[in-house]
Design a protein around this motif. Sequence first.
Motif, PDB file in Angstrom:
ATOM      1  N   ASP A  38      -3.579  11.862   4.403  1.00 50.86           N
ATOM      2  CA  ASP A  38      -4.592  12.926   4.410  1.00 50.86           C
ATOM      3  C   ASP A  38      -5.631  12.741   3.307  1.00 50.86           C
ATOM      4  O   ASP A  38      -6.808  13.063   3.496  1.00 50.86           O
ATOM      5  CB  ASP A  38      -3.915  14.285   4.238  1.00 50.86           C
ATOM      6  N   TYR A  39      -5.182  12.242   2.133  1.00 51.96           N
ATOM      7  CA  TYR A  39      -6.081  12.097   0.997  1.00 51.96           C
ATOM      8  C   TYR A  39      -5.793  10.770   0.296  1.00 51.96           C
ATOM      9  O   TYR A  39      -4.635  10.371   0.142  1.00 51.96           O
ATOM     10  CB  TYR A  39      -5.889  13.234  -0.016  1.00 51.96           C
ATOM     11  N   ALA A  40      -6.851  10.093  -0.133  1.00 51.61           N
ATOM     12  CA  ALA A  40      -6.726   8.879  -0.939  1.00 51.61           C
ATOM     13  C   ALA A  40      -7.541   9.070  -2.207  1.00 51.61           C
ATOM     14  O   ALA A  40      -8.718   9.456  -2.142  1.00 51.61           O
ATOM     15  CB  ALA A  40      -7.220   7.661  -0.171  1.00 51.61           C
ATOM     16  N   VAL A  99      -0.627  11.899   0.339  1.00 45.89           N
ATOM     17  CA  VAL A  99      -1.613  11.364  -0.602  1.00 45.89           C
ATOM     18  C   VAL A  99      -1.277   9.927  -0.951  1.00 45.89           C
ATOM     19  O   VAL A  99      -0.117   9.566  -1.159  1.00 45.89           O
ATOM     20  CB  VAL A  99      -1.661  12.206  -1.897  1.00 45.89           C
ATOM     21  N   LEU A 100      -2.315   9.102  -1.032  1.00 40.69           N
ATOM     22  CA  LEU A 100      -2.212   7.729  -1.515  1.00 40.69           C
ATOM     23  C   LEU A 100      -3.160   7.613  -2.705  1.00 40.69           C
ATOM     24  O   LEU A 100      -4.285   8.108  -2.652  1.00 40.69           O
ATOM     25  CB  LEU A 100      -2.625   6.751  -0.411  1.00 40.69           C
ATOM     26  N   ALA A 144      -3.954  13.822  -7.337  1.00 36.97           N
ATOM     27  CA  ALA A 144      -2.944  13.370  -6.379  1.00 36.97           C
ATOM     28  C   ALA A 144      -1.747  14.319  -6.367  1.00 36.97           C
ATOM     29  O   ALA A 144      -1.198  14.639  -5.302  1.00 36.97           O
ATOM     30  CB  ALA A 144      -2.504  11.945  -6.725  1.00 36.97           C
ATOM     31  N   HIS A 145      -1.353  14.772  -7.541  1.00 38.93           N
ATOM     32  CA  HIS A 145      -0.218  15.703  -7.644  1.00 38.93           C
ATOM     33  C   HIS A 145      -0.527  17.013  -6.916  1.00 38.93           C
ATOM     34  O   HIS A 145       0.295  17.510  -6.126  1.00 38.93           O
ATOM     35  CB  HIS A 145       0.074  15.975  -9.122  1.00 38.93           C
TER      36      HIS A 145
END
Length: 647
Positions: free
Chosen positions: A181-183, A156-157, A147-148
Motif C-alpha cells: 500500500d505504501y513505499a 508498507v515497504l 513506515a511505522h
Amino acid sequence: MQPSDSSHWLRSYRLMPIQCKPILWTRAKVDELTPGEWICGANLDWYATGVRREPGRVVHGDLFITAGPIGQNLVANNINRLFAQGAVAVVTSVRPSTNTPWGPVLLVPDTNHVYESLAADSLARATAKIIGVTGSVGKTGTKDAIAHALSHQGTVLSTPGSANSDTVIMELLCQLAPNIDYAVAELGMLGPNSMLRKAGLCQPHVALITAIGASHRHHHNSELSIAKTKSDILTGVRPGGVAVLPRDSRFFDYLVDRAKSLGNIADIVTFGRHAESDVRLVNQCLLADGTDVEIVCHGRRLRYRVGLPGEHHAMNSLAVLAVVDAVGADVRAAASTLKNLSPSFRRGERFRIELAGGPCEIIDDTWNASPESVAAALRVLSLRPLPTNGRRVAALGDMLELGPKERQLHRDLAEVITTSRIDIVHTVGMLMQELRDALPGSVRGQHFASSVEMAEDLPRLLLPGDCLLVKGSNATNMARVVTTALRRRTREESAAPRYWSLAAEMGATSADEAMPVDMLEESTCVRFSGTLEATPHAANVFFSELRGSLAIEPATAMSGGVDQQLLAGSGLPASFWGFAITLYQPGVERLMVVRAAQASAFENVCQVMRQLPKHPRFSEFDIADWQRCRMQVDFIVEEPEPVELAT
C-alpha cells in the motif's frame, strides 16, 4: 471420519488464512527486460518473490543482482553460497570462478541497467503510494516513523536502515508487489545535482524535506546550494503530487517558490511552530523516555505521545503526520501509534552495562553528526534521570563535511553544553579540539586523537551511575567506543528495556531541577521524570483533576490553608492519616504509591506527588490520556491497627 466431520474440516480449511509471498519476477519477464547470456540454467524456469543486492540478506525466493564490490566478490568466488541461502537466480556482471553453479546465472554488461529496467517496469505496474524523504537531519528517523505509522493502516515497504543510494531506491521499487500500500524511500545527496537522478527514479506521490542545515556543506559553496539540491526531490514528484515542507526553515520561501515553479505539485503542506503551519506544534512536554505533543493539524487539535525523547522527535512527528494526511491515511490513528516508536540503529539506542560498582547507561548515537543533531542529542542526555552520584557524560567525535566554517561550528557547541545539564565532555579528533578549548574547565574532559584511543581508556572515563552519550560522524568510528563498552556482548543482549531507569535501579534519584523552560521555545513546557514538584499550585491542578473525577464542586481559589480549602465541602475529611494513588492502564501492570502519617493532608499529597515520578515504572503510564489511564485514589482516615499475621 463421518461426512459431517469431513465437511466441517473442509470449511475450516478454506477459511484458514494462507500466508505467501506474491511472485514479483519470472524468468520470461527478466529476459524481456534484460539482454544477457545465461551461462548456467538457460533452460530453467524460476519465480522470484524478492530482489536483493546484499548477500547477507538473501532468503528463499530472492533474485540476487550484484551491486558493489561485496556482491561481486561473492559471485566471483563463492556464488553457490547464494543458492544455498535460497536465491532462485543470480544476475551479475562478473563471471563466477566455478564451472558448476547450483542455479541459473545471467551474465550482463551492467547490473545497474538491470536494476533500472526492473524498477521502471515495477513502478509502472505498482498501485502503492510512494513517499520520498530527504533533509539535512532527521531523514532516517522520520522515514522509519512514517513506515511505522502507516504499517498500522496498510502494508508498507521502506528502504533499510540509512541506505539511500540510487541502487537502494531501485531495489525498493523492484519489490513493489500488488499487496504493497505504501513505499517509503530515503533519498540522500552529496554535491549539487546529486538528488535529480534519485528523484527521477523514485517518482514519489509525496515528497518530504525534513530540514535544511549545514550537513554536506563541504560539497557546496553555500547553504542555499544545499537547499537547492534538497529541493530537487520535488522535480520527481508525480503530477498532482504533494510537497511537505518545513515552515520554520529560513529557506522556506525558496522551497515554496521552487515547488510552485515546477508545475507538477498540486498541494504544498507545511509543518512547524510557525503560526501559519498546516501542521502546527502548539505544545510539547519533554520526558526522559518520550515527548508529549499537542498539535493542530489542518484545524484539528491532537494530543499524543512520541516514544522517543527530544524536541527533534516532536518536530519529526509533525512531518510524519503531515505525510500521513497527504497520502489519505487516518492521522488520528497514526498519532496514537507514535508512542511505540523505537530508536533507529545507532540513533539514540540505549544500553545497560555493568561496572565493578554498579550499572551504567550508554546512549549510542554514533551513526552521524551535524551541529543540529549533536545539540539535540545533548538535550536528550540532559533529560536522563540519574542516581545521586551519577554524571551525564558526553563523548563527542568530529563532525565532518561542514565546509569552511567547520571549526566555528564545533566551537559553537560549547554554548549548548554550558546551558545543558552536562557534567563532563570528552572529545575525539582535531575539530573537536576546538570545542574542548571553548569549554569551561568544569566540564572539560579528556581529549583523544582517535576513537581507538578513547575506547582503550574507556574504563577510566566511566563511573557507576554515569549516563554516557557517544556521538560523532560515521567516519570517526565512534561506534568503537560503544562496542568496547558492551564488552563483546551482542547489542540485543545489552539493549536497555524501553522503561529501564538507571536512577531507579541504583536506588536513588538526583534532586536536580527540571530543565528551565527558557532554554527551549516559549511554546515548550518541560516535565522531567523524578523532578515533578509538589508546589501548592501543582497540588491544586492535581486536585482539580481529582475533584472532577469524584464529581465534587470546584474548590475556591487557594490563598493559604491549601488542604482545608481543597477538601472543604467535598465530604472528605480535612485531615487523614494516609493517602494512596493507584494507576491502571490497559496492557500495563498497576502501579501504587502510598504515603502516610504526614503532618497535614497537604503534606500527604505532596509526598505522593514526589514519589510518583520517581517510581521506576512511572513512564509506562500515559497520565495525560485520561481515557486510557485510570487513577484510583484512597484516603486512609485512621491509622490502621497492627495485625497479627498468624491470625
